[in-house]
Scaffold this motif. Sequence first.
Motif, PDB file in Angstrom:
ATOM      1  N   THR A 194       0.853  -1.195   0.000  1.00  0.00           N
ATOM      2  CA  THR A 194       0.000   0.000   0.000  1.00  0.00           C
ATOM      3  C   THR A 194       0.887   1.242   0.000  1.00  0.00           C
ATOM      4  O   THR A 194       0.656   2.185  -0.756  1.00  0.00           O
ATOM      5  CB  THR A 194      -0.916   0.026   1.252  1.00  0.00           C
ATOM      6  N   MET A 195       1.916   1.215   0.834  1.00  0.00           N
ATOM      7  CA  MET A 195       2.824   2.359   0.876  1.00  0.00           C
ATOM      8  C   MET A 195       3.572   2.517  -0.455  1.00  0.00           C
ATOM      9  O   MET A 195       3.838   3.636  -0.898  1.00  0.00           O
ATOM     10  CB  MET A 195       3.831   2.208   2.027  1.00  0.00           C
ATOM     11  N   ALA A 196       3.889   1.394  -1.061  1.00  0.00           N
ATOM     12  CA  ALA A 196       4.617   1.440  -2.342  1.00  0.00           C
ATOM     13  C   ALA A 196       3.753   2.057  -3.445  1.00  0.00           C
ATOM     14  O   ALA A 196       4.267   2.534  -4.453  1.00  0.00           O
ATOM     15  CB  ALA A 196       5.047   0.031  -2.734  1.00  0.00           C
ATOM     16  N   CYS A 197       2.451   2.049  -3.238  1.00  0.00           N
ATOM     17  CA  CYS A 197       1.534   2.620  -4.240  1.00  0.00           C
ATOM     18  C   CYS A 197       1.085   4.024  -3.860  1.00  0.00           C
ATOM     19  O   CYS A 197       0.252   4.633  -4.525  1.00  0.00           O
ATOM     20  CB  CYS A 197       0.317   1.714  -4.413  1.00  0.00           C
ATOM     21  N   THR A 198       1.615   4.503  -2.730  1.00  0.00           N
ATOM     22  CA  THR A 198       1.214   5.827  -2.254  1.00  0.00           C
ATOM     23  C   THR A 198       2.348   6.835  -2.429  1.00  0.00           C
ATOM     24  O   THR A 198       3.495   6.554  -2.074  1.00  0.00           O
ATOM     25  CB  THR A 198       0.841   5.752  -0.749  1.00  0.00           C
ATOM     26  N   THR A 199       2.034   7.992  -2.969  1.00  0.00           N
ATOM     27  CA  THR A 199       3.051   9.018  -3.192  1.00  0.00           C
ATOM     28  C   THR A 199       2.887  10.147  -2.167  1.00  0.00           C
ATOM     29  O   THR A 199       3.287  10.016  -1.041  1.00  0.00           O
ATOM     30  CB  THR A 199       2.976   9.578  -4.617  1.00  0.00           C
ATOM     31  N   ARG A 200       2.257  11.220  -2.579  1.00  0.00           N
ATOM     32  CA  ARG A 200       2.140  12.370  -1.679  1.00  0.00           C
ATOM     33  C   ARG A 200       0.767  12.551  -1.064  1.00  0.00           C
ATOM     34  O   ARG A 200       0.529  13.514  -0.336  1.00  0.00           O
ATOM     35  CB  ARG A 200       2.555  13.631  -2.439  1.00  0.00           C
ATOM     36  N   PHE A 201      -0.145  11.648  -1.354  1.00  0.00           N
ATOM     37  CA  PHE A 201      -1.491  11.808  -0.826  1.00  0.00           C
ATOM     38  C   PHE A 201      -1.875  10.715   0.163  1.00  0.00           C
ATOM     39  O   PHE A 201      -1.166   9.726   0.320  1.00  0.00           O
ATOM     40  CB  PHE A 201      -2.506  11.861  -1.976  1.00  0.00           C
ATOM     41  N   LYS A 202      -3.017  10.895   0.784  1.00  0.00           N
ATOM     42  CA  LYS A 202      -3.479   9.950   1.785  1.00  0.00           C
ATOM     43  C   LYS A 202      -3.772   8.579   1.182  1.00  0.00           C
ATOM     44  O   LYS A 202      -3.404   7.549   1.730  1.00  0.00           O
ATOM     45  CB  LYS A 202      -4.751  10.501   2.444  1.00  0.00           C
ATOM     46  N   LEU A 203      -4.439   8.572   0.039  1.00  0.00           N
ATOM     47  CA  LEU A 203      -4.804   7.305  -0.600  1.00  0.00           C
ATOM     48  C   LEU A 203      -3.818   6.885  -1.679  1.00  0.00           C
ATOM     49  O   LEU A 203      -3.173   7.736  -2.305  1.00  0.00           O
ATOM     50  CB  LEU A 203      -6.207   7.433  -1.202  1.00  0.00           C
ATOM     51  N   PRO A 204      -3.687   5.590  -1.918  1.00  0.00           N
ATOM     52  CA  PRO A 204      -2.784   5.068  -2.951  1.00  0.00           C
ATOM     53  C   PRO A 204      -3.174   5.647  -4.324  1.00  0.00           C
ATOM     54  O   PRO A 204      -4.349   5.960  -4.554  1.00  0.00           O
ATOM     55  CB  PRO A 204      -3.015   3.562  -2.906  1.00  0.00           C
ATOM     56  N   GLU A 205      -2.232   5.764  -5.200  1.00  0.00           N
ATOM     57  CA  GLU A 205      -2.497   6.287  -6.545  1.00  0.00           C
ATOM     58  C   GLU A 205      -3.526   5.437  -7.287  1.00  0.00           C
ATOM     59  O   GLU A 205      -4.330   5.949  -8.064  1.00  0.00           O
ATOM     60  CB  GLU A 205      -1.190   6.335  -7.351  1.00  0.00           C
ATOM     61  N   THR A 206      -3.494   4.160  -7.026  1.00  0.00           N
ATOM     62  CA  THR A 206      -4.455   3.247  -7.664  1.00  0.00           C
ATOM     63  C   THR A 206      -5.883   3.659  -7.311  1.00  0.00           C
ATOM     64  O   THR A 206      -6.733   3.810  -8.183  1.00  0.00           O
ATOM     65  CB  THR A 206      -4.211   1.817  -7.165  1.00  0.00           C
ATOM     66  N   THR A 207      -6.090   3.833  -6.016  1.00  0.00           N
ATOM     67  CA  THR A 207      -7.416   4.214  -5.523  1.00  0.00           C
ATOM     68  C   THR A 207      -7.819   5.585  -6.057  1.00  0.00           C
ATOM     69  O   THR A 207      -8.973   5.800  -6.429  1.00  0.00           O
ATOM     70  CB  THR A 207      -7.408   4.264  -3.979  1.00  0.00           C
ATOM     71  N   ARG A 208      -6.889   6.494  -6.076  1.00  0.00           N
ATOM     72  CA  ARG A 208      -7.185   7.850  -6.542  1.00  0.00           C
ATOM     73  C   ARG A 208      -7.610   7.854  -8.007  1.00  0.00           C
ATOM     74  O   ARG A 208      -8.563   8.530  -8.392  1.00  0.00           O
ATOM     75  CB  ARG A 208      -5.976   8.752  -6.333  1.00  0.00           C
ATOM     76  N   HIS A 209      -6.915   7.087  -8.811  1.00  0.00           N
ATOM     77  CA  HIS A 209      -7.280   7.012 -10.228  1.00  0.00           C
ATOM     78  C   HIS A 209      -8.661   6.376 -10.384  1.00  0.00           C
ATOM     79  O   HIS A 209      -9.499   6.867 -11.148  1.00  0.00           O
ATOM     80  CB  HIS A 209      -6.244   6.193 -11.004  1.00  0.00           C
ATOM     81  N   ALA A 210      -8.871   5.281  -9.677  1.00  0.00           N
ATOM     82  CA  ALA A 210     -10.158   4.583  -9.791  1.00  0.00           C
ATOM     83  C   ALA A 210     -11.298   5.482  -9.329  1.00  0.00           C
ATOM     84  O   ALA A 210     -12.365   5.527  -9.951  1.00  0.00           O
ATOM     85  CB  ALA A 210     -10.128   3.303  -8.957  1.00  0.00           C
ATOM     86  N   HIS A 211     -11.051   6.187  -8.239  1.00  0.00           N
ATOM     87  CA  HIS A 211     -12.076   7.085  -7.712  1.00  0.00           C
ATOM     88  C   HIS A 211     -12.405   8.169  -8.725  1.00  0.00           C
ATOM     89  O   HIS A 211     -13.567   8.553  -8.906  1.00  0.00           O
ATOM     90  CB  HIS A 211     -11.597   7.704  -6.400  1.00  0.00           C
ATOM     91  N   HIS A 212     -11.372   8.659  -9.363  1.00  0.00           N
ATOM     92  CA  HIS A 212     -11.571   9.715 -10.348  1.00  0.00           C
ATOM     93  C   HIS A 212     -12.409   9.216 -11.523  1.00  0.00           C
ATOM     94  O   HIS A 212     -13.301   9.915 -12.019  1.00  0.00           O
ATOM     95  CB  HIS A 212     -10.211  10.208 -10.852  1.00  0.00           C
ATOM     96  N   ILE A 213     -12.134   7.988 -11.935  1.00  0.00           N
ATOM     97  CA  ILE A 213     -12.868   7.411 -13.059  1.00  0.00           C
ATOM     98  C   ILE A 213     -14.311   7.103 -12.664  1.00  0.00           C
ATOM     99  O   ILE A 213     -15.248   7.342 -13.431  1.00  0.00           O
ATOM    100  CB  ILE A 213     -12.177   6.100 -13.517  1.00  0.00           C
ATOM    101  N   ALA A 214     -14.483   6.607 -11.455  1.00  0.00           N
ATOM    102  CA  ALA A 214     -15.832   6.242 -10.995  1.00  0.00           C
ATOM    103  C   ALA A 214     -16.669   7.488 -10.709  1.00  0.00           C
ATOM    104  O   ALA A 214     -17.898   7.428 -10.699  1.00  0.00           O
ATOM    105  CB  ALA A 214     -15.739   5.382  -9.732  1.00  0.00           C
ATOM    106  N   SER A 215     -15.951   8.581 -10.475  1.00  0.00           N
ATOM    107  CA  SER A 215     -16.661   9.831 -10.207  1.00  0.00           C
ATOM    108  C   SER A 215     -17.261  10.355 -11.504  1.00  0.00           C
ATOM    109  O   SER A 215     -16.820  10.022 -12.588  1.00  0.00           O
ATOM    110  CB  SER A 215     -15.672  10.840  -9.631  1.00  0.00           C
ATOM    111  N   ASN A 216     -18.246  11.179 -11.405  1.00  0.00           N
ATOM    112  CA  ASN A 216     -18.876  11.688 -12.615  1.00  0.00           C
ATOM    113  C   ASN A 216     -18.091  12.816 -13.244  1.00  0.00           C
ATOM    114  O   ASN A 216     -18.274  13.129 -14.415  1.00  0.00           O
ATOM    115  CB  ASN A 216     -20.288  12.183 -12.299  1.00  0.00           C
ATOM    116  N   LEU A 217     -17.223  13.424 -12.444  1.00  0.00           N
ATOM    117  CA  LEU A 217     -16.446  14.550 -12.940  1.00  0.00           C
ATOM    118  C   LEU A 217     -15.543  14.135 -14.088  1.00  0.00           C
ATOM    119  O   LEU A 217     -15.405  12.957 -14.383  1.00  0.00           O
ATOM    120  CB  LEU A 217     -15.588  15.104 -11.799  1.00  0.00           C
TER     121      LEU A 217
END
Length: 218
Positions: A194-217
Amino acid sequence: MNTHAWDLSPQDAIALQKQWADRVVLCDEFDEVRFVAGVDVGFEENNKVTRAAIAVLSFPSLQLVESALVKQPTRYPYIPGLLSFREMPAILAAYSTLRTIPDLLLCDGQGVAHPRRLGIASHLGVWLDKPAIGVGKSRLVGQYGPVPDVRGSWVALVDKGEEVGAVLRSRQNVKPIFISPGHKISIDSAIKWTMACTTRFKLPETTRHAHHIASNLK
DNA sequence: GCGACAG
DNA sequence: ATCTTGTCGC
């Protein structure tokens, strides 16, 4: 009305979880990791429609290489402890469209840090026979103490005397996240990956990308 | 019975 | 999860 393999009564769903929990593997069973995927689900139209998104990133460069988005009618209510029955059908539909098969999955929600040790990350991991980690933004079960405010520090998450995961400070000055093995991975490795997938934010980059895609924005 | 309760 | 803008702090 059409029936669906996932349309189980809460009682039957709980029985299924108890049975499937035995299939969860809590030690590392994977080699080289070239692709990691983030899984997230969102809703629209007052929960009438479910949106499942999967983002596949290269590892360790964490660059987006493929994404999938599937929308389908919501057919199961949100019941704490039965989240996978609500979200997995759409997730599996999205997963089946992937051309790049990930080596490791990071799912929103819990893995074995669950009343019956089969949170959505475990259910999905076992179903796909794929290493998976549960990354939750809040707690479902378990007790834990203060988490040092230093990036990377963590404390054990204990439920009924059993260590089921960790509360991880993925970023300083921000609420910690709840990590637990989904399938084919140990607690220590789940934290490490999990840490290996996390850069400067609270959530892993994987989750952030998925969240962005799942979001309507956009 | 009361309180907790992923997304 | 979702409804929603600016704003305070590292």
